[in-house]
Design a protein around this motif. Structure first.
Motif, PDB file in Angstrom:
ATOM      1  N   TRP A  18      54.192  41.001  26.648  1.00 22.01           N
ATOM      2  CA  TRP A  18      53.262  41.803  27.455  1.00 22.01           C
ATOM      3  C   TRP A  18      53.955  42.392  28.672  1.00 22.01           C
ATOM      4  O   TRP A  18      54.483  41.682  29.534  1.00 22.01           O
ATOM      5  CB  TRP A  18      52.087  40.938  27.892  1.00 22.01           C
ATOM      6  CG  TRP A  18      50.940  41.698  28.476  1.00 22.01           C
ATOM      7  CD1 TRP A  18      50.673  41.902  29.798  1.00 22.01           C
ATOM      8  CD2 TRP A  18      49.886  42.349  27.752  1.00 22.01           C
ATOM      9  NE1 TRP A  18      49.517  42.629  29.955  1.00 22.01           N
ATOM     10  CE2 TRP A  18      49.010  42.923  28.708  1.00 22.01           C
ATOM     11  CE3 TRP A  18      49.595  42.499  26.394  1.00 22.01           C
ATOM     12  CZ2 TRP A  18      47.868  43.631  28.347  1.00 22.01           C
ATOM     13  CZ3 TRP A  18      48.456  43.200  26.033  1.00 22.01           C
ATOM     14  CH2 TRP A  18      47.604  43.762  27.000  1.00 22.01           C
ATOM     15  N   THR A  41      51.242  35.325  34.217  1.00 20.94           N
ATOM     16  CA  THR A  41      50.449  36.109  35.167  1.00 20.94           C
ATOM     17  C   THR A  41      51.218  37.375  35.532  1.00 20.94           C
ATOM     18  O   THR A  41      52.458  37.361  35.559  1.00 20.94           O
ATOM     19  CB  THR A  41      50.158  35.316  36.464  1.00 20.94           C
ATOM     20  OG1 THR A  41      51.376  34.939  37.096  1.00 20.94           O
ATOM     21  CG2 THR A  41      49.316  34.088  36.178  1.00 20.94           C
ATOM     22  N   PRO A  66      47.392  38.235  33.871  1.00 20.39           N
ATOM     23  CA  PRO A  66      46.944  37.860  32.535  1.00 20.39           C
ATOM     24  C   PRO A  66      47.425  38.824  31.448  1.00 20.39           C
ATOM     25  O   PRO A  66      47.606  40.016  31.690  1.00 20.39           O
ATOM     26  CB  PRO A  66      45.412  37.897  32.654  1.00 20.39           C
ATOM     27  CG  PRO A  66      45.142  37.703  34.102  1.00 20.39           C
ATOM     28  CD  PRO A  66      46.266  38.385  34.818  1.00 20.39           C
ATOM     29  N   THR A  67      47.643  38.280  30.271  1.00 21.98           N
ATOM     30  CA  THR A  67      48.075  39.051  29.109  1.00 21.98           C
ATOM     31  C   THR A  67      46.907  39.260  28.148  1.00 21.98           C
ATOM     32  O   THR A  67      45.820  38.720  28.347  1.00 21.98           O
ATOM     33  CB  THR A  67      49.209  38.316  28.381  1.00 21.98           C
ATOM     34  OG1 THR A  67      48.754  36.995  28.022  1.00 21.98           O
ATOM     35  CG2 THR A  67      50.427  38.174  29.289  1.00 21.98           C
ATOM     36  N   ASN A  68      47.155  40.054  27.105  1.00 21.92           N
ATOM     37  CA  ASN A  68      46.155  40.287  26.052  1.00 21.92           C
ATOM     38  C   ASN A  68      44.827  40.809  26.604  1.00 21.92           C
ATOM     39  O   ASN A  68      43.746  40.320  26.259  1.00 21.92           O
ATOM     40  CB  ASN A  68      45.917  39.003  25.232  1.00 21.92           C
ATOM     41  CG  ASN A  68      47.135  38.611  24.406  1.00 21.92           C
ATOM     42  OD1 ASN A  68      48.034  39.425  24.189  1.00 21.92           O
ATOM     43  ND2 ASN A  68      47.172  37.376  23.938  1.00 21.92           N
ATOM     44  N   VAL A  69      44.932  41.810  27.462  1.00 20.40           N
ATOM     45  CA  VAL A  69      43.740  42.416  28.061  1.00 20.40           C
ATOM     46  C   VAL A  69      43.261  43.558  27.164  1.00 20.40           C
ATOM     47  O   VAL A  69      44.034  44.472  26.839  1.00 20.40           O
ATOM     48  CB  VAL A  69      44.050  42.962  29.470  1.00 20.40           C
ATOM     49  CG1 VAL A  69      42.806  43.595  30.083  1.00 20.40           C
ATOM     50  CG2 VAL A  69      44.592  41.847  30.361  1.00 20.40           C
ATOM     51  N   ASN A  70      42.012  43.488  26.744  1.00 19.57           N
ATOM     52  CA  ASN A  70      41.464  44.510  25.843  1.00 19.57           C
ATOM     53  C   ASN A  70      41.609  45.908  26.437  1.00 19.57           C
ATOM     54  O   ASN A  70      41.385  46.126  27.629  1.00 19.57           O
ATOM     55  CB  ASN A  70      39.986  44.230  25.566  1.00 19.57           C
ATOM     56  CG  ASN A  70      39.799  43.053  24.624  1.00 19.57           C
ATOM     57  OD1 ASN A  70      40.654  42.779  23.787  1.00 19.57           O
ATOM     58  ND2 ASN A  70      38.668  42.368  24.750  1.00 19.57           N
ATOM     59  N   GLY A  99      47.339  34.380  31.055  1.00 17.65           N
ATOM     60  CA  GLY A  99      47.421  34.309  29.608  1.00 17.65           C
ATOM     61  C   GLY A  99      48.023  32.971  29.244  1.00 17.65           C
ATOM     62  O   GLY A  99      48.760  32.373  30.037  1.00 17.65           O
ATOM     63  N   GLY A 146      40.312  33.466  33.026  1.00 15.66           N
ATOM     64  CA  GLY A 146      40.919  34.791  33.033  1.00 15.66           C
ATOM     65  C   GLY A 146      42.024  34.971  34.065  1.00 15.66           C
ATOM     66  O   GLY A 146      42.480  36.087  34.303  1.00 15.66           O
TER      67      GLY A 146
END
Length: 202
Positions: free
Chosen positions: A118, A143, A145-149, A75, A72
């Protein structure tokens, strides 16, 4: 013997310059596409890129498209192409055609696209390697991180202009300007490194 040593040093410097220029090309391609959505430009991160290069070599050796265990911390986008490795960035972005901006969220069909644009990403790492068949394996990392819910609506904005869903084509001078800038950076880098090499070999 002195001439041979100078040629060896110059060849090494040229190799370093070409590698630096390649990373700049990937960076410029990312930022060209991010600009279509109004998300801020990324900057290259040397440590992140080192990890990408090492993992790209691992993928090329195993010829297996498997994501790394980043815990984590970043991404990650992966790509394999038989030629024109730089086009991986456009391939990732082209998933926009399947993304529903009215129902934002993660999907296996659009995760590469959302990582590229992102909004919260600030740094880019990039690496590539070739397998025994000559295929390119490309690793991109981002960084924070991408695609975080839960954050897709905020961090994956719609294209600013109509036509953004065509994969980023047709926006005229922007791409040409980026290519000119990339060529200038590469040329300046090569000249600088050659000058430094000549200085230290005198």
């Amino acid at each position: 013997m002195a001439l041979v040593n100078i040629l060896i040093v110059l060849a090494f410097c040229l190799l370093v310059a070409v590698e630096a220029g390649l990373k700049e090309d990937y960076l410029n391609e990312h930022n060209r596409l991010r600009k279509l959505h109004g998300t801020p430009p990324l900057v290259l991160d040397a440590a992140l890129s080192k990890g990408c290069e090492e993992y790209a070599q691992e993928l090329a050796k195993t010829e297996s498209m498997v994501h790394s265990d980043g815990g984590g911390k970043y991404g990650e986008n992966l790509c394999m192409r038989s030629h024109n490795a730089l086009k991986c960035v456009q391939d990732w972005y082209d998933e926009i055609k399947s993304y529903d901006f009215n129902n934002p969220g993660f999907s296996m069909d659009t995760g590469h696209f959302t990582a590229v644009v992102w909004k919260g990403a600030k740094k880019l790492g990039i690496g590539q390697a070739r397998d025994k068949n000559g295929h390119f394996w490309v690793v991109g990392r981002y960084t924070p991180p991408t695609n975080v819910n839960g954050l897709f609506k905020e961090h994956v904005p719609k294209p600013i202009k109509d036509g953004g869903g065509d994969g980023g084509h047709g926006h005229g001078s922007g791409k040409d300007d980026d290519e000119d800038s990339s060529s200038m950076v590469r040329a300046n880098t090569i000249l600088l490194l050659i000058a430094l090499c000549l200085h230290f070999t005198n």
